[in-house]
Design a protein around this motif. Structure first.
Motif, PDB file in Angstrom:
ATOM      1  N   VAL A 150       0.841  -1.203   0.000  1.00  0.00           N
ATOM      2  CA  VAL A 150       0.000   0.000   0.000  1.00  0.00           C
ATOM      3  C   VAL A 150       0.875   1.252   0.000  1.00  0.00           C
ATOM      4  N   GLU A 151       1.898   1.246   0.854  1.00  0.00           N
ATOM      5  CA  GLU A 151       2.771   2.421   0.937  1.00  0.00           C
ATOM      6  C   GLU A 151       3.576   2.638  -0.348  1.00  0.00           C
ATOM      7  N   ALA A 152       3.839   1.554  -1.067  1.00  0.00           N
ATOM      8  CA  ALA A 152       4.606   1.678  -2.317  1.00  0.00           C
ATOM      9  C   ALA A 152       3.746   2.215  -3.458  1.00  0.00           C
ATOM     10  N   GLY A 153       2.412   2.241  -3.254  1.00  0.00           N
ATOM     11  CA  GLY A 153       1.537   2.809  -4.278  1.00  0.00           C
ATOM     12  C   GLY A 153       0.857   1.800  -5.181  1.00  0.00           C
ATOM     13  N   VAL A 154       0.731   0.548  -4.722  1.00  0.00           N
ATOM     14  CA  VAL A 154       0.055  -0.452  -5.555  1.00  0.00           C
ATOM     15  C   VAL A 154      -1.401  -0.063  -5.840  1.00  0.00           C
ATOM     16  N   PRO A 155      -2.171   0.421  -4.830  1.00  0.00           N
ATOM     17  CA  PRO A 155      -3.555   0.800  -5.137  1.00  0.00           C
ATOM     18  C   PRO A 155      -3.650   1.895  -6.198  1.00  0.00           C
ATOM     19  N   GLU A 156      -2.733   2.872  -6.150  1.00  0.00           N
ATOM     20  CA  GLU A 156      -2.750   3.919  -7.184  1.00  0.00           C
ATOM     21  C   GLU A 156      -2.489   3.338  -8.563  1.00  0.00           C
ATOM     22  N   ALA A 157      -1.517   2.427  -8.616  1.00  0.00           N
ATOM     23  CA  ALA A 157      -1.180   1.810  -9.905  1.00  0.00           C
ATOM     24  C   ALA A 157      -2.362   1.006 -10.437  1.00  0.00           C
ATOM     25  N   LEU A 158      -3.069   0.327  -9.539  1.00  0.00           N
ATOM     26  CA  LEU A 158      -4.250  -0.431  -9.951  1.00  0.00           C
ATOM     27  C   LEU A 158      -5.361   0.509 -10.429  1.00  0.00           C
ATOM     28  N   SER A 159      -5.494   1.651  -9.740  1.00  0.00           N
ATOM     29  CA  SER A 159      -6.495   2.638 -10.157  1.00  0.00           C
ATOM     30  C   SER A 159      -6.200   3.156 -11.556  1.00  0.00           C
ATOM     31  N   GLU A 160      -4.922   3.340 -11.854  1.00  0.00           N
ATOM     32  CA  GLU A 160      -4.521   3.799 -13.186  1.00  0.00           C
ATOM     33  C   GLU A 160      -4.919   2.771 -14.251  1.00  0.00           C
ATOM     34  N   ILE A 161      -4.778   1.491 -13.908  1.00  0.00           N
ATOM     35  CA  ILE A 161      -5.165   0.428 -14.844  1.00  0.00           C
ATOM     36  C   ILE A 161      -6.671   0.465 -15.083  1.00  0.00           C
ATOM     37  N   LEU A 162      -7.442   0.684 -14.003  1.00  0.00           N
ATOM     38  CA  LEU A 162      -8.897   0.776 -14.144  1.00  0.00           C
ATOM     39  C   LEU A 162      -9.289   1.931 -15.059  1.00  0.00           C
ATOM     40  N   LEU A 163      -8.618   3.056 -14.876  1.00  0.00           N
ATOM     41  CA  LEU A 163      -8.896   4.214 -15.741  1.00  0.00           C
ATOM     42  C   LEU A 163      -8.558   3.908 -17.194  1.00  0.00           C
ATOM     43  N   ARG A 164      -7.425   3.244 -17.384  1.00  0.00           N
ATOM     44  CA  ARG A 164      -6.970   2.951 -18.751  1.00  0.00           C
ATOM     45  C   ARG A 164      -7.928   2.016 -19.478  1.00  0.00           C
ATOM     46  N   LEU A 165      -8.500   1.087 -18.731  1.00  0.00           N
ATOM     47  CA  LEU A 165      -9.368   0.079 -19.364  1.00  0.00           C
ATOM     48  C   LEU A 165     -10.835   0.480 -19.369  1.00  0.00           C
ATOM     49  N   GLN A 166     -11.138   1.661 -18.837  1.00  0.00           N
ATOM     50  CA  GLN A 166     -12.532   2.094 -18.818  1.00  0.00           C
ATOM     51  C   GLN A 166     -13.109   2.132 -20.235  1.00  0.00           C
ATOM     52  N   GLY A 167     -14.307   1.603 -20.368  1.00  0.00           N
ATOM     53  CA  GLY A 167     -14.996   1.656 -21.658  1.00  0.00           C
ATOM     54  C   GLY A 167     -14.710   0.476 -22.564  1.00  0.00           C
ATOM     55  N   SER A 168     -13.726  -0.357 -22.196  1.00  0.00           N
ATOM     56  CA  SER A 168     -13.402  -1.490 -23.058  1.00  0.00           C
ATOM     57  C   SER A 168     -14.470  -2.574 -22.950  1.00  0.00           C
TER      58      SER A 168
END
Length: 508
Positions: A150-168
């Motif tokens: 969590v401190e390394a930013g895994v949730p943020e990175a996962l959120s970025e993936i969700l944004l990238r795949l939105q609409g697919s």
């Protein structure tokens, strides 16, 4: 020569029949030092050979960890982060070892979290993402590693993936979205209290995705939209479940960012379309947002209760169950909310209707719990009269005999408060539903918990203010039972029994 030998071994180890001779010759221990090489070809072949020989062999895998393979794998990820073949070998090795407790402990002493975040952001193929997800999911089972991830930013990175795949609308993308959601669940829930650090980005990411979805105007396929909206709503729930319960907590920030009304807009849209999965997910998110008092107040001021009530037309029991839980959360500790809900005839009639649904015990119980919550937190005589008029009292009397002590106590406390407000209105309903007799059974039953006995006597004290109910109490010989309870093993029960006897005898 050594590189060629490692290459030959990696090829030989592809054959299952050759793995045993390799083990017997202790080739794994011979190969381990080669992982410290700076020759990328050597690292590649040695890594493949070790992985193939040790695959599905727990004893050898434990031995690998013991001789220090974990730091070597993390070093490969760190020093050769852009070498696809080496990263693939290292990730596969971590995937095979990550279930071992010893491996998790060794990994917690490294900076593997930072390297996995880099790989999440670099991954271009579904296959690579899936391997990283598998490793992360295994590591998230360890509290120390979970904090590091969590401190390394895994949730943020996962959120970025969700944004990238939105609409697919691609099936593979939908699988990745679901896996990313599951990972956020694992990372942000559980662990030692106080150790979890909620990512600030999740709030803005949630708002952004909700807004984009709202503006998509049906461009995405229905399946894709449904999966994505459920994911976003889940993100909201997760962010709130780990919030610090304070005025500046994540829930309040998300309410201020306008997430509430965006979720309600989605709810109303999907009630019309009949998409119950999204409705349930959105209601879970709203319920979590309503946990802190400061959020409840703001949500009530913004008319959230009224908007949620408008969704009562849903005929899906699971959605109705979530709806009731959300309203109960809003009413908790809020007299104003209890008064609003308690004077809505449509809501009260539906609660009484749901309280009779024997096919859905969960829904029946939740309807009664909301009725109890409204009475418990209410201070208005009008609400007591409205619930009586809707014939809700008999459901609360029935709830006092529930198999769950928590529900029994909720009903007993609610009826005691309602009796203090307007006993005259409730008197006839209490007689018809045989409340006095039910309370006597609870007091006589040795299996009744001390708290339920205590609250039952508290309600009896209220009922003694009615002449007719006092006669019923005297006729049912509750006095004898109260005298017996004066020697109960629980001090609180003894104290309340003594007090109730005094009231019954007219001594107080």
């Amino acid at each position: 020569c050594a590189v060629k030998a490692a290459h030959v071994l990696s090829e030989i180890a592809k054959n299952d029949e050759m793995k045993k001779p390799c083990m017997e010759a202790d080739l794994v221990l011979t190969l381990i030092p080669l992982l410290e090489s700076t020759d990328q070809e050597m690292l590649l072949h040695a890594g493949r050979a070790i992985g193939r020989i040790c695959y599905d062999n727990r004893d050898l895998q434990e031995e690998l960890v013991k001789v220090g393979v974990i730091p070597s794998l993390v070093r490969i990820l760190t020093d050769y982060a852009e070498s696809e073949p080496l990263v693939h070998v290292a990730l596969l090795a971590l995937y095979n070892l990550a279930d071992l407790g010893s491996a998790k402990e060794a990994l917690s002493m490294t900076k593997v979290a930072e390297q996995l975040v880099k790989q999440l952001r670099r991954a271009e193929s579904h296959e690579r993402l899936e391997i990283v997800f598998e490793v992360l999911q295994a590591l998230a089972e360890n509290d120390a590693l979970k904090v590091q991830l969590v401190e390394a930013g895994v949730p943020e990175a996962l959120s970025e993936i969700l944004l990238r795949l939105q609409g697919s609308s691609q099936a593979e993308d939908t699988c990745i979205v679901k896996a990313a959601s599951d990972l956020i669940v694992s990372l942000l829930l559980g662990g030692k209290k106080g150790e979890m650090k909620v990512t600030k980005n999740n709030e803005k990411v949630t708002v952004l995705i909700l807004a984009r979805h709202e503006n998509s105007q049906g461009e995405d396929s229905p399946n894709s939209q449904s999966a994505l909206v459920s994911t976003i709503v889940f993100l909201t729930s997760l962010t709130c479940l780990v919030l610090p319960l304070s005025p500046d907590g994540n829930c309040l920030r998300m309410v201020q960012l306008g997430v509430i009304h965006q979720l309600l807009d989605l709810l109303e849209k999907h009630v019309r379309s009949g998409d119950t999965s999204v409705q349930q997910a959105a209601l879970s998110a709203l319920q979590n947002l309503a946990i802190p008092v400061v959020s409840k107040v703001q949500m009530l001021e913004e008319g959230v209760a009224e908007r949620i009530e408008a969704l009562l037309r849903s005929e899906s029991p699971p959605v109705q169950f979530k709806l009731l839980g959300t309203l109960r959360m809003l009413a908790d500790g809020q007299a104003d909310a209890a008064e609003i809900l308690g004077q809505d005839p449509l809501l009260l009639n539906r609660l009484v209707q749901w309280g009779n649904v024997s096919d859905h015990r969960g829904l029946c119980g939740e309807a009664n719990r909301l009725l109890a919550s409204i009475l418990h937190h209410n201070r208005s005589q009008e609400v007591v009269k409205a619930i009586h008029a809707a014939q809700g009292v008999k459901h609360l009397v029935s709830m006092t005999t529930s198999e769950h002590a928590a529900m029994q106590n909720e009903a007993l406390n609610a009826l005691a408060i309602a009796s203090a407000i307007d006993l005259e209105t409730l008197e006839e309903s209490f007689k018809e539903s045989q409340l006095v007799q039910s309370l006597h059974k609870l007091l006589k039953d040795e299996n009744t918990s001390p708290e339920v006995k205590y609250n039952s006597m508290g309600l009896l004290c209220r009922l003694l203010n009615s002449g007719d109910l006092r006669q019923e109490i005297e006729k049912d010989k509750i006095k004898d039972t109260l005298e017996q309870l004066c020697s109960h093993s629980n001090a609180n029960v003894v104290k309340q029994a003594t007090t109730t006897l005094q009231v019954l005898r007219g001594e107080t």
